[in-house]
Design an enzyme around this catalytic site. Sequence first.
Site, PDB file in Angstrom:
ATOM      1  N   CYS A 135       0.832  -1.204   0.000  1.00 42.75           N
ATOM      2  CA  CYS A 135       0.000   0.000   0.000  1.00 42.75           C
ATOM      3  C   CYS A 135       0.866   1.254   0.000  1.00 42.75           C
ATOM      4  CB  CYS A 135      -0.924  -0.014   1.219  1.00 42.75           C
ATOM      5  SG  CYS A 135      -1.940   1.476   1.321  1.00 42.75           S
ATOM      6  N   CYS A 138      -0.379   4.178   2.027  1.00 43.39           N
ATOM      7  CA  CYS A 138      -0.225   4.087   3.494  1.00 43.39           C
ATOM      8  C   CYS A 138       1.212   4.361   3.900  1.00 43.39           C
ATOM      9  CB  CYS A 138      -0.550   2.695   4.026  1.00 43.39           C
ATOM     10  SG  CYS A 138      -1.867   1.855   3.230  1.00 43.39           S
ATOM     11  N   ASP A 139       2.151   3.837   3.127  1.00 42.38           N
ATOM     12  CA  ASP A 139       3.531   3.789   3.599  1.00 42.38           C
ATOM     13  C   ASP A 139       4.506   4.670   2.824  1.00 42.38           C
ATOM     14  OD1 ASP A 139       2.704   1.901   5.463  1.00 42.38           O
ATOM     15  OD2 ASP A 139       2.929   0.267   4.032  1.00 42.38           O
TER      16      ASP A 139
END
Length: 313
Positions: A135, A138-139
């Site tokens: 992801c 997200c990261d």
Amino acid sequence: MTEVLKTLILGSGPAGYTAAIYAARANLAPTLLTGRQPGGQLTITSEVENYPGFPEGVMGPEMMERFKAQAERFGTVVLDEFAATVDMSKRPFTVTTENGMTFKSETLIISTGASALYLGLPNEKLLQGRGVSACATCDGFFFKNKVVYVVGGGDSACEEANFLTKYASKVYLCVRRDALRASKIMQDRALKNPKIEVLWNTAVTDVFDVKANKVNGLELQDTKSGVKRKVPADGLFLAIGHQPNTELFRGVLKMDDKGYIQTVPGKAATNVPGVFAAGDCQDSYYRQAITAAGSGCMAAIEVERFLEDQHGK
Ligand code: NDP
């Protein structure tokens, strides 16, 4: 004796919460089990720009909080539970959760979604969250001025590679053959981005370094010549598709060869009367929040009509 619910919803993405809103407003007093990722895949995305009604866009997690609040407003009972067993052999159906709760319900709405696929490399799991991710939104933030690799050639891979260029100094896109599968517009964006370099015919065959407890290199293989080489890397992002979360229903519900639940064409009904499926667990094609929400609505309306037929109303 366990109370028999009119409908029990498994999953808390757009499909599950939309089914809950409609079922609750039809006085079916639904209970919804969120599963392990409350809010579903949208909670691990950043901004959603294509959901109608939000002209300025909305953050995925906020949108799912709003879905939940709307479902609860009409009386849905939302429980942070993960279904461990489902007995569909007779009605009412019985669902038990990992925490040992038991539910009996006249109907089930399955909206368990899909999860990102991984390559299956031994070190990949060990380094998850330590440089390996599925992801980017997200990261990506953790990779400022770093060198990252993205695996895949579809829309997700191109989108993630583009997104990562906001942070990373260099993004390599590893494509296992000599062509991208992504749509033309997504391909163009990736190919024109000066920070992205496509490595054609390239597979990632290992990720290092478990001892260092973080990603510091990869083993790449030329898929044509078979030649392997090691490269330094700070991150590995996988964007190679998804698998439906339908393991629990295998052998009972009709599925395609990839495990997507097959519903009656144009309907949410499955092969088991009283069991309905909505969202990504039954859709490998559209996979959008809006289509998932639409199919959740269909499932709730079908539940309502199914119960009316059963009770001769
Ligand atoms: P896709 O199934 O479309 O693409 C998967 C990609 O990963 C393919 O290029 C495939 O290669 C590659 N791949 C699969 N397994 C491996 C492996 N083991 N090693 C290396 N590469 C591998 O998945 P996506 O998640 O990209 O997209 C799914 C759907 O969601 C599509 O319909 C897409 O259009 C949609 N989508 C739309 C977006 C948008 O419009 N903004 C954004 C994201 C997704 P190969 O081509 O060789 O099979």
